[in-house]
Design a protein around this motif. Structure first.
Motif, PDB file in Angstrom:
ATOM      1  N   ASN A   1       0.802  -1.224   0.000  1.00 50.92           N
ATOM      2  CA  ASN A   1       0.000   0.000   0.000  1.00 50.92           C
ATOM      3  C   ASN A   1       0.834   1.273   0.000  1.00 50.92           C
ATOM      4  OD1 ASN A   1      -2.375  -1.561   0.085  1.00 50.92           O
ATOM      5  ND2 ASN A   1      -2.218  -1.756   2.302  1.00 50.92           N
ATOM      6  N   HIS A   2       2.033   1.233   0.558  1.00 53.60           N
ATOM      7  CA  HIS A   2       2.807   2.474   0.645  1.00 53.60           C
ATOM      8  C   HIS A   2       3.490   2.810  -0.679  1.00 53.60           C
ATOM      9  CE1 HIS A   2       6.216  -0.257   1.150  1.00 53.60           C
ATOM     10  NE2 HIS A   2       7.041   0.767   1.045  1.00 53.60           N
ATOM     11  N   THR A   3       3.672   1.830  -1.559  1.00 57.64           N
ATOM     12  CA  THR A   3       4.301   2.091  -2.858  1.00 57.64           C
ATOM     13  C   THR A   3       3.349   1.817  -4.025  1.00 57.64           C
ATOM     14  OG1 THR A   3       5.170  -0.167  -3.033  1.00 57.64           O
ATOM     15  CG2 THR A   3       6.567   1.484  -1.943  1.00 57.64           C
ATOM     16  N   TYR A   4       2.201   1.172  -3.756  1.00 59.01           N
ATOM     17  CA  TYR A   4       1.213   0.774  -4.771  1.00 59.01           C
ATOM     18  C   TYR A   4       1.729  -0.339  -5.681  1.00 59.01           C
ATOM     19  CZ  TYR A   4      -0.588   5.325  -3.333  1.00 59.01           C
ATOM     20  OH  TYR A   4      -1.018   6.395  -2.597  1.00 59.01           O
ATOM     21  N   GLU A   5       2.849  -0.960  -5.345  1.00 58.38           N
ATOM     22  CA  GLU A   5       3.442  -1.993  -6.190  1.00 58.38           C
ATOM     23  C   GLU A   5       2.647  -3.299  -6.126  1.00 58.38           C
ATOM     24  OE1 GLU A   5       8.046  -2.103  -6.401  1.00 58.38           O
ATOM     25  OE2 GLU A   5       7.530  -1.489  -4.371  1.00 58.38           O
ATOM     26  N   LEU A   6       2.549  -3.970  -7.279  1.00 58.56           N
ATOM     27  CA  LEU A   6       1.978  -5.309  -7.340  1.00 58.56           C
ATOM     28  C   LEU A   6       3.094  -6.348  -7.240  1.00 58.56           C
ATOM     29  CD1 LEU A   6      -0.618  -4.951 -10.244  1.00 58.56           C
ATOM     30  CD2 LEU A   6      -1.129  -5.229  -7.818  1.00 58.56           C
ATOM     31  N   LEU A   7       2.810  -7.435  -6.513  1.00 57.88           N
ATOM     32  CA  LEU A   7       3.746  -8.542  -6.381  1.00 57.88           C
ATOM     33  C   LEU A   7       2.989  -9.852  -6.541  1.00 57.88           C
ATOM     34  CD1 LEU A   7       5.040  -6.167  -4.483  1.00 57.88           C
ATOM     35  CD2 LEU A   7       6.333  -8.045  -3.472  1.00 57.88           C
ATOM     36  N   LEU A   8       3.673 -10.856  -7.073  1.00 59.26           N
ATOM     37  CA  LEU A   8       3.227 -12.236  -6.986  1.00 59.26           C
ATOM     38  C   LEU A   8       4.019 -12.896  -5.865  1.00 59.26           C
ATOM     39  CD1 LEU A   8       2.949 -13.393 -10.715  1.00 59.26           C
ATOM     40  CD2 LEU A   8       1.077 -12.881  -9.131  1.00 59.26           C
TER      41      LEU A   8
ATOM     42  N   LEU B   1       6.093  -6.879  -9.853  1.00 54.77           N
ATOM     43  CA  LEU B   1       5.544  -6.682 -11.184  1.00 54.77           C
ATOM     44  C   LEU B   1       5.632  -5.238 -11.659  1.00 54.77           C
ATOM     45  CD1 LEU B   1       2.320  -8.908 -10.954  1.00 54.77           C
ATOM     46  CD2 LEU B   1       4.687  -9.575 -11.429  1.00 54.77           C
ATOM     47  N   SER B   2       6.108  -4.330 -10.814  1.00 51.65           N
ATOM     48  CA  SER B   2       6.198  -2.925 -11.193  1.00 51.65           C
ATOM     49  C   SER B   2       7.369  -2.703 -12.145  1.00 51.65           C
ATOM     50  CB  SER B   2       6.375  -2.049  -9.949  1.00 51.65           C
ATOM     51  OG  SER B   2       7.517  -2.462  -9.209  1.00 51.65           O
ATOM     52  N   THR B   3       7.198  -1.728 -13.052  1.00 53.83           N
ATOM     53  CA  THR B   3       8.216  -1.405 -14.049  1.00 53.83           C
ATOM     54  C   THR B   3       8.450   0.104 -14.070  1.00 53.83           C
ATOM     55  OG1 THR B   3       6.622  -1.112 -15.849  1.00 53.83           O
ATOM     56  CG2 THR B   3       7.449  -3.348 -15.456  1.00 53.83           C
ATOM     57  N   PRO B   4       9.580   0.546 -14.614  1.00 52.67           N
ATOM     58  CA  PRO B   4       9.848   1.990 -14.677  1.00 52.67           C
ATOM     59  C   PRO B   4       8.839   2.769 -15.517  1.00 52.67           C
ATOM     60  CG  PRO B   4      11.870   0.736 -14.999  1.00 52.67           C
ATOM     61  CD  PRO B   4      10.739  -0.249 -15.041  1.00 52.67           C
TER      62      PRO B   4
ATOM     63  N   VAL C   1      -1.423 -11.992 -15.134  1.00 56.31           N
ATOM     64  CA  VAL C   1      -2.198 -11.060 -14.311  1.00 56.31           C
ATOM     65  C   VAL C   1      -2.900 -10.083 -15.239  1.00 56.31           C
ATOM     66  CG1 VAL C   1      -2.117  -9.265 -12.548  1.00 56.31           C
ATOM     67  CG2 VAL C   1      -0.603 -11.248 -12.369  1.00 56.31           C
ATOM     68  N   LEU C   2      -4.222  -9.971 -15.105  1.00 58.30           N
ATOM     69  CA  LEU C   2      -4.986  -8.965 -15.830  1.00 58.30           C
ATOM     70  C   LEU C   2      -5.190  -7.775 -14.906  1.00 58.30           C
ATOM     71  CD1 LEU C   2      -6.653  -8.398 -18.490  1.00 58.30           C
ATOM     72  CD2 LEU C   2      -8.661  -9.050 -17.141  1.00 58.30           C
ATOM     73  N   HIS C   3      -4.770  -6.593 -15.360  1.00 59.43           N
ATOM     74  CA  HIS C   3      -4.869  -5.373 -14.550  1.00 59.43           C
ATOM     75  C   HIS C   3      -5.751  -4.371 -15.282  1.00 59.43           C
ATOM     76  CE1 HIS C   3      -2.614  -1.910 -12.265  1.00 59.43           C
ATOM     77  NE2 HIS C   3      -3.886  -2.009 -11.954  1.00 59.43           N
ATOM     78  N   ILE C   4      -6.912  -4.085 -14.701  1.00 62.53           N
ATOM     79  CA  ILE C   4      -7.842  -3.102 -15.254  1.00 62.53           C
ATOM     80  C   ILE C   4      -7.675  -1.809 -14.470  1.00 62.53           C
ATOM     81  CG2 ILE C   4     -10.265  -2.545 -15.671  1.00 62.53           C
ATOM     82  CD1 ILE C   4     -10.802  -5.549 -15.870  1.00 62.53           C
ATOM     83  N   LYS C   5      -7.294  -0.735 -15.172  1.00 61.73           N
ATOM     84  CA  LYS C   5      -7.044   0.566 -14.537  1.00 61.73           C
ATOM     85  C   LYS C   5      -8.116   1.571 -14.944  1.00 61.73           C
ATOM     86  CE  LYS C   5      -1.943   0.375 -14.594  1.00 61.73           C
ATOM     87  NZ  LYS C   5      -0.745   1.139 -15.039  1.00 61.73           N
ATOM     88  N   ARG C   6      -8.609   2.328 -13.962  1.00 62.13           N
ATOM     89  CA  ARG C   6      -9.472   3.469 -14.249  1.00 62.13           C
ATOM     90  C   ARG C   6      -8.751   4.728 -13.776  1.00 62.13           C
ATOM     91  NH1 ARG C   6     -15.059   2.079 -11.432  1.00 62.13           N
ATOM     92  NH2 ARG C   6     -13.651   1.131  -9.931  1.00 62.13           N
ATOM     93  N   ARG C   7      -8.461   5.611 -14.724  1.00 61.35           N
ATOM     94  CA  ARG C   7      -7.734   6.829 -14.398  1.00 61.35           C
ATOM     95  C   ARG C   7      -8.414   8.008 -15.088  1.00 61.35           C
ATOM     96  NH1 ARG C   7      -5.816   3.354 -11.801  1.00 61.35           N
ATOM     97  NH2 ARG C   7      -3.629   2.816 -11.398  1.00 61.35           N
TER      98      ARG C   7
ATOM     99  N   TYR D   1       0.076  -9.043 -17.666  1.00 58.78           N
ATOM    100  CA  TYR D   1       1.446  -9.430 -17.334  1.00 58.78           C
ATOM    101  C   TYR D   1       1.601 -10.925 -17.571  1.00 58.78           C
ATOM    102  CZ  TYR D   1       5.584 -10.728 -14.690  1.00 58.78           C
ATOM    103  OH  TYR D   1       6.807 -11.251 -14.332  1.00 58.78           O
ATOM    104  N   SER D   2       2.677 -11.318 -18.242  1.00 58.72           N
ATOM    105  CA  SER D   2       2.980 -12.717 -18.505  1.00 58.72           C
ATOM    106  C   SER D   2       4.176 -13.143 -17.657  1.00 58.72           C
ATOM    107  CB  SER D   2       3.303 -12.924 -19.993  1.00 58.72           C
ATOM    108  OG  SER D   2       3.927 -14.171 -20.204  1.00 58.72           O
ATOM    109  N   ARG D   3       4.006 -14.231 -16.905  1.00 62.48           N
ATOM    110  CA  ARG D   3       5.130 -14.745 -16.122  1.00 62.48           C
ATOM    111  C   ARG D   3       6.227 -15.273 -17.035  1.00 62.48           C
ATOM    112  NH1 ARG D   3       4.963 -20.287 -12.586  1.00 62.48           N
ATOM    113  NH2 ARG D   3       4.752 -21.050 -14.722  1.00 62.48           N
ATOM    114  N   GLU D   4       5.833 -15.857 -18.158  1.00 65.26           N
ATOM    115  CA  GLU D   4       6.808 -16.477 -19.053  1.00 65.26           C
ATOM    116  C   GLU D   4       7.737 -15.454 -19.687  1.00 65.26           C
ATOM    117  OE1 GLU D   4       6.896 -19.367 -23.005  1.00 65.26           O
ATOM    118  OE2 GLU D   4       5.095 -19.238 -21.755  1.00 65.26           O
ATOM    119  N   VAL D   5       7.198 -14.336 -20.153  1.00 62.47           N
ATOM    120  CA  VAL D   5       8.048 -13.333 -20.818  1.00 62.47           C
ATOM    121  C   VAL D   5       8.404 -12.177 -19.884  1.00 62.47           C
ATOM    122  CG1 VAL D   5       7.112 -13.911 -23.073  1.00 62.47           C
ATOM    123  CG2 VAL D   5       6.043 -12.086 -21.746  1.00 62.47           C
ATOM    124  N   ASP D   6       7.832 -12.175 -18.681  1.00 67.11           N
ATOM    125  CA  ASP D   6       8.160 -11.178 -17.655  1.00 67.11           C
ATOM    126  C   ASP D   6       7.980  -9.745 -18.166  1.00 67.11           C
ATOM    127  OD1 ASP D   6       8.968 -10.113 -15.218  1.00 67.11           O
ATOM    128  OD2 ASP D   6      11.109 -10.225 -15.718  1.00 67.11           O
TER     129      ASP D   6
END
Length: 352
Positions: A109-116, A127-130, A155-161, A170-175
């Protein structure tokens, strides 16, 4: 046992071991380590791990994380074991968003980063990227964890902004992340609509999309994980004269929904999806106002004919049902409060 072929030992015997024992078996020799690390072994072991005796409850309390078995005959937990977070975090920082086959998708929650994260093996993957992929905002985003026909965990990520919808996979195989198209009704982009976490069932991810007031619109969004196409289906025909909440669950690879309606007195019905239509399976008598809609969620269905609900504080309650029990087991796919999850112990890895 020394006379048995190695293939028989590995794929017929070791695939039936608990996940932690598989980890210990890897240290026997280099050959076993290599065989027990293959995707074929992991897949077979995972398929044999989805049994009720392997069910665990993970509870997060500030800086502490514990894992406990469920004792179904007295609605209690077995002895707990403390799990140390393998990643840096802060107090009350970890939210559980989705899980599949023993792997959790979480947010810091403090960085909003997603992790597996696999809490059994302790392995994790950021799973976060630059370029700003892999960051989650509560109440605006939705997450679904799934595996496709090629056995690639995604991982399917649906964003509302700001009224704009973005959908990323996100694909684990191709990262890596990539964008996919999704055109939906403009009103679903509003924060007045609540998107659930995705429930994976039969090659499709399902999301409930519910308007946050009495008599509002409620639909189910479906995502075919192989064609990557979306479609919308209707909600079960439940009364709209109170708050409506739908919790999707996968029962033996058939989608079900616990639909609760009401205000001061809650009614819960169980529906099953056949094609694109909902069939009512059972109805629960009206429940006195213990405020199920605010405090509890149904986490799993047990074979003695009872429903379990778990409060935000982790306390178990039982709703007794006079009905023929389902001989089934399934893990919860959504947990209010993000303070815990029901999962199975596997050796599935967040990365390859």
């Amino acid at each position: 046992m020394a006379d048995l072929p190695t293939h028989t030992i590995v794929f017929e015997i070791l695939t039936r071991l608990p996940a932690k024992d598989v980890g210990r078996s890897k240290s026997v020799c280099k050959q076993w380590y290599a065989l027990l690390s293959t995707q074929d072994f992991v897949r077979i072991h995972c398929s044999r791990s989805v049994v009720s005796s392997n069910q665990r409850v993970l509870l997060i309390d500030d800086l502490t994380c514990s894992v406990r078995p469920i004792i179904s005959n007295n609605n209690d937990y077995g002895p707990s074991s403390i799990v140390t977070f393998p990643f840096h975090h802060q107090n009350n920082d970890v939210s559980i968003l989705s899980h599949l086959n023993g792997m959790l998708c979480i947010c810091l929650n403090h960085t909003y980063e997603l992790l597996l994260w696999n809490p059994t093996t302790t392995a994790f993957k950021r799973l976060s990227t630059p370029d700003s992929h892999g960051f989650y905002i509560n109440n605006l985003d939705a997450i679904g964890l799934y595996v496709d026909a090629d056995d690639d965990y995604k991982v399917l990520h649906i964003k509302r902004r700001s009224g704009v919808l973005g959908v990323y996979v996100y694909s684990r195989e191709v990262d890596s992340w990539r964008n996919i198209p999704f055109i939906t009704r403009q009103e679903y982009l509003s924060p007045h609509f609540n998107w659930s976490a995705g429930t994976f069932c039969g090659g499709t991810l399902y999301f409930t999309v519910c308007e946050c007031w009495i008599g509002g619109t409620n639909v189910v969004i479906c995502f075919d994980v192989n064609s990557e196409q979306f479609k919308e289906i209707s909600f079960p025909p439940v009364p709209s004269n109170g708050m409506v909440q739908g919790v999707l669950v996968n029962v033996k690879n058939v989608l079900h929904m616990f639909a609760s309606t009401g205000m001061f007195e809650m009614t819960i019905d169980l529906w099953t999806l056949q094609g694109d239509y909902w069939i009512k399976v059972l109805s629960c008598p009206p429940i006195p106002p213990i405020s199920l809609s605010l405090w509890c969620d149904i986490t799993h269905y047990v074979t003695n004919g009872n429903w379990f609900v778990m409060t935000k504080l982790g306390k178990l309650f039982t709703i007794e049902m006079d009905m023929k029990p389902f001989e089934c087991f399934y893990p919860v796919s959504w947990f209010r409060g993000f303070k815990g999850a029901v999962f199975v112990q596997t050796i599935v890895s967040p990365s390859i």
